[in-house]
Design an enzyme around this catalytic site. Structure first.
Site: not given
Length: 304
Positions: A166, A136
């Site tokens: 992400k 992320y």
């Protein structure tokens, strides 16, 4: 793993006293399914993951797993300043049946390089050896802006479950480079809702975002228009998104978005400190600004 469409980064569900309200999760899941969402990303930034205990995060994961019952994807954020705690969350997510896990960088003692980051993420991912893992990347909040291409190069050798990233940053040139790394080996999910059209233009297929929780129809229209070559229409819908997101800037974004859900008939409760729930006066001002931007008319029109 390849994810196409929209993943909603869902918000926390609290009672007025600040305790968890897991009973709100099933109705939220049903709404998202009806809205055409492909999955949820839970306990992340918008879910106030850093404000939760790991026991609370595990309870939330179990509640979502029950409510979803494999009808849409369940992505669980397991990031924590302590790698040991992240590993507990990762192992629990796999045991609970999560479709993927994801982790931000540690944000107090921060990894100093892409190599250091890979070492940290490998430790976390290893606790869920059968579950796809997404790094992320959100430098605006973690303060860690590593070279993501270098992370992919090193990570593919040391993180067997690495599925992708992400990518929550505005650097579209790096995002496009990551999409094209080794002919698209990894799934790079885009995380800036107000720039979705730009991401589609450079090759995005999947996206994770907070405003998809309450305005999915706007973004599904953007995708539909783009795929059909109706660029002007896609631009118009993206501008509707931008005008709506501009309304979030006056107050704290996460409490403001929870207020939007409340105005739309879904009250998920307050936020936890240091986040502060909007006052009645602020909420009235927000509603006025959203009405001026045509937000409610647009979403009602798209839902009908």
């Amino acid at each position: 793993m390849r994810i196409e469409g929209l993943i909603a980064a869902t918000f926390s569900t609290f009672r007025k006293d600040g305790s968890l309200d897991l009973d709100l999760i099933p109705s939220l899941v049903e709404k998202l399914i009806e809205d055409g969402i492909r999955g949820v990303f839970i306990c992340g930034t918008n879910g106030e993951g850093p404000n939760l205990t790991i026991e609370e995060r595990m309870a939330i994961t179990e509640a979502y797993a029950r409510a979803i019952n494999k009808r849409i994807l369940l992505l669980v954020h397991v990031g924590h300043p302590s790698i040991a705690e992240s590993r507990k969350l990762a192992a629990h997510a796999e045991k609970t049946g999560a479709d993927a896990i994801s982790s931000v960088s540690a944000f107090y003692f921060k990894p100093a390089s892409a190599d250091n980051m890979v070492t940290c993420m490998a430790e976390i991912a290893a606790a869920a050896p059968n579950t796809p893992f997404y790094y992320y990347h959100i430098p605006a909040l973690t303060g860690v802006a590593i070279d993501v291409l270098e992370f992919l190069h090193l990570g593919e050798q040391r993180i067997p479950t690495l599925a992708g990233v992400k990518y929550t940053a505005s650097t579209l040139h790096e995002y496009q480079a990551c999409l094209n790394y080794k002919n698209g080996r990894f799934d790079i999910l885009f995380g800036y809702d107000e720039m979705l059209l730009g991401a589609l233009a450079v090759g995005a297929k999947g996206a994770i975002g907070s405003t998809y929780t309450f305005a999915a129809s706007i973004y599904l229209d953007i995708i539909e228009h783009f795929n059909a070559g109706r660029i002007a229409e896609a631009q118009e819908m993206q501008y509707h998104s931008i005008r709506m997101i501009q309304c979030l800037g006056k107050y704290s974004p996460i409490p403001t978005q929870k207020s939007i859900l409340k105005l739309m008939g879904m009250d998920l409760g307050p936020c936890r400190l240091p986040l502060v729930t909007l006052t009645a006066v602020q909420e009235a001002d927000l509603k006025k600004n959203l009405e001026k931007a045509g937000f409610f008319e647009l979403t009602v029109t798209n839902e009908s």
